[in-house]
Design a protein around this motif. Structure first.
Motif, mmCIF file in Angstrom:
data_model
loop_
_atom_site.group_PDB
_atom_site.id
_atom_site.type_symbol
_atom_site.label_atom_id
_atom_site.label_comp_id
_atom_site.label_asym_id
_atom_site.label_seq_id
_atom_site.Cartn_x
_atom_site.Cartn_y
_atom_site.Cartn_z
ATOM 1 N N ASN A 11 0.854 -1.182 0.000
ATOM 2 C CA ASN A 11 0.000 0.000 0.000
ATOM 3 C C ASN A 11 0.893 1.237 0.000
ATOM 4 O O ASN A 11 2.120 1.130 0.071
ATOM 5 N N GLU A 12 0.288 2.401 -0.069
ATOM 6 C CA GLU A 12 1.048 3.652 -0.136
ATOM 7 C C GLU A 12 1.855 3.874 1.140
ATOM 8 O O GLU A 12 2.956 4.415 1.095
ATOM 9 N N PHE A 13 1.330 3.464 2.284
ATOM 10 C CA PHE A 13 2.050 3.635 3.549
ATOM 11 C C PHE A 13 3.385 2.889 3.521
ATOM 12 O O PHE A 13 4.424 3.445 3.887
ATOM 13 N N GLU A 14 3.383 1.630 3.104
ATOM 14 C CA GLU A 14 4.626 0.854 3.013
ATOM 15 C C GLU A 14 5.603 1.488 2.033
ATOM 16 O O GLU A 14 6.807 1.551 2.294
ATOM 17 N N ALA A 15 5.096 1.931 0.901
ATOM 18 C CA ALA A 15 5.964 2.565 -0.099
ATOM 19 C C ALA A 15 6.570 3.852 0.457
ATOM 20 O O ALA A 15 7.756 4.122 0.245
ATOM 21 N N GLN A 16 5.778 4.626 1.194
ATOM 22 C CA GLN A 16 6.301 5.864 1.764
ATOM 23 C C GLN A 16 7.353 5.576 2.823
ATOM 24 O O GLN A 16 8.344 6.299 2.939
ATOM 25 N N MET A 17 7.171 4.520 3.587
ATOM 26 C CA MET A 17 8.201 4.138 4.559
ATOM 27 C C MET A 17 9.514 3.820 3.850
ATOM 28 O O MET A 17 10.591 4.246 4.286
ATOM 29 N N ALA A 18 9.444 3.083 2.747
ATOM 30 C CA ALA A 18 10.649 2.757 1.982
ATOM 31 C C ALA A 18 11.282 4.025 1.416
ATOM 32 O O ALA A 18 12.503 4.191 1.464
ATOM 33 N N PRO A 33 4.823 6.962 -12.182
ATOM 34 C CA PRO A 33 3.363 7.052 -12.302
ATOM 35 C C PRO A 33 2.716 5.766 -11.804
ATOM 36 O O PRO A 33 3.280 4.685 -11.926
ATOM 37 N N SER A 34 1.546 5.891 -11.236
ATOM 38 C CA SER A 34 0.838 4.737 -10.682
ATOM 39 C C SER A 34 0.466 3.748 -11.767
ATOM 40 O O SER A 34 0.166 4.125 -12.892
ATOM 41 N N LEU A 35 0.472 2.494 -11.384
ATOM 42 C CA LEU A 35 -0.031 1.457 -12.271
ATOM 43 C C LEU A 35 -1.547 1.485 -12.197
ATOM 44 O O LEU A 35 -2.126 1.889 -11.199
ATOM 45 N N SER A 36 -2.180 1.007 -13.216
ATOM 46 C CA SER A 36 -3.639 0.892 -13.150
ATOM 47 C C SER A 36 -3.997 -0.145 -12.095
ATOM 48 O O SER A 36 -3.163 -0.920 -11.663
ATOM 49 N N PRO A 43 -6.089 -4.905 -6.720
ATOM 50 C CA PRO A 43 -5.078 -3.968 -6.238
ATOM 51 C C PRO A 43 -3.686 -4.338 -6.741
ATOM 52 O O PRO A 43 -3.370 -5.514 -6.909
ATOM 53 N N ARG A 44 -2.895 -3.326 -6.973
ATOM 54 C CA ARG A 44 -1.502 -3.513 -7.409
ATOM 55 C C ARG A 44 -0.577 -2.959 -6.332
ATOM 56 O O ARG A 44 -0.964 -2.116 -5.549
ATOM 57 N N THR A 45 0.658 -3.400 -6.330
ATOM 58 C CA THR A 45 1.621 -2.879 -5.372
ATOM 59 C C THR A 45 2.037 -1.466 -5.766
ATOM 60 O O THR A 45 1.902 -1.069 -6.920
ATOM 61 N N THR A 46 2.532 -0.716 -4.798
ATOM 62 C CA THR A 46 3.027 0.636 -5.031
ATOM 63 C C THR A 46 4.536 0.558 -5.160
ATOM 64 O O THR A 46 5.218 0.021 -4.292
ATOM 65 N N ARG A 47 5.065 1.101 -6.255
ATOM 66 C CA ARG A 47 6.479 0.935 -6.590
ATOM 67 C C ARG A 47 7.335 2.092 -6.102
ATOM 68 O O ARG A 47 6.899 3.232 -6.094
ATOM 69 N N VAL A 48 8.572 1.783 -5.733
ATOM 70 C CA VAL A 48 9.563 2.780 -5.348
ATOM 71 C C VAL A 48 10.770 2.550 -6.242
ATOM 72 O O VAL A 48 11.239 1.417 -6.377
ATOM 73 N N ALA A 49 11.278 3.613 -6.855
ATOM 74 C CA ALA A 49 12.411 3.477 -7.777
ATOM 75 C C ALA A 49 13.534 4.446 -7.420
ATOM 76 O O ALA A 49 13.310 5.482 -6.790
#
Length: 87
Positions: A11-18, A33-36, A43-49
């Motif tokens: 979720n967005e919370f986990e991605a923001q922690m990373a 950009p968000s995945l569809s 639901p899709r995972t939230t990516r961090v790059a």
């Protein structure tokens, strides 16, 4: 210079922690950009790059923080860091 996905948050919370962990370590984090939500609204995972040259350092920092990271190329359409937005 290619962006490399190093973390998938459930979720967005986990991605923001990373993102916060990487930023605190001085690693530039890129906004992708968000995945569809996929077919049937799954639901899709939230990516961090991060930029490609920071991949190994980012994975080590995430592992030290107890976060399971893995490197992969971004989805089609993002061929360089210049096409992403730095956070």
């Amino acid at each position: 210079m290619q962006p490399v996905i190093v973390f998938h948050g459930q979720n967005e919370f986990e991605a923001q922690m990373a993102r916060d962990v990487l930023t605190a370590a001085g690693i530039p984090v890129l906004h992708l950009p968000s995945l569809s939500t996929g077919i049937f609204g799954m639901p899709r995972t939230t990516r961090v790059a991060v930029p490609e040259e920071h991949q190994e350092q980012a994975l080590a920092v995430l592992a030290e923080a107890g976060m399971a990271g893995r490197a992969e190329a971004p989805a089609r359409g993002l061929s360089s860091v210049e096409e992403t937005v730095r956070e």
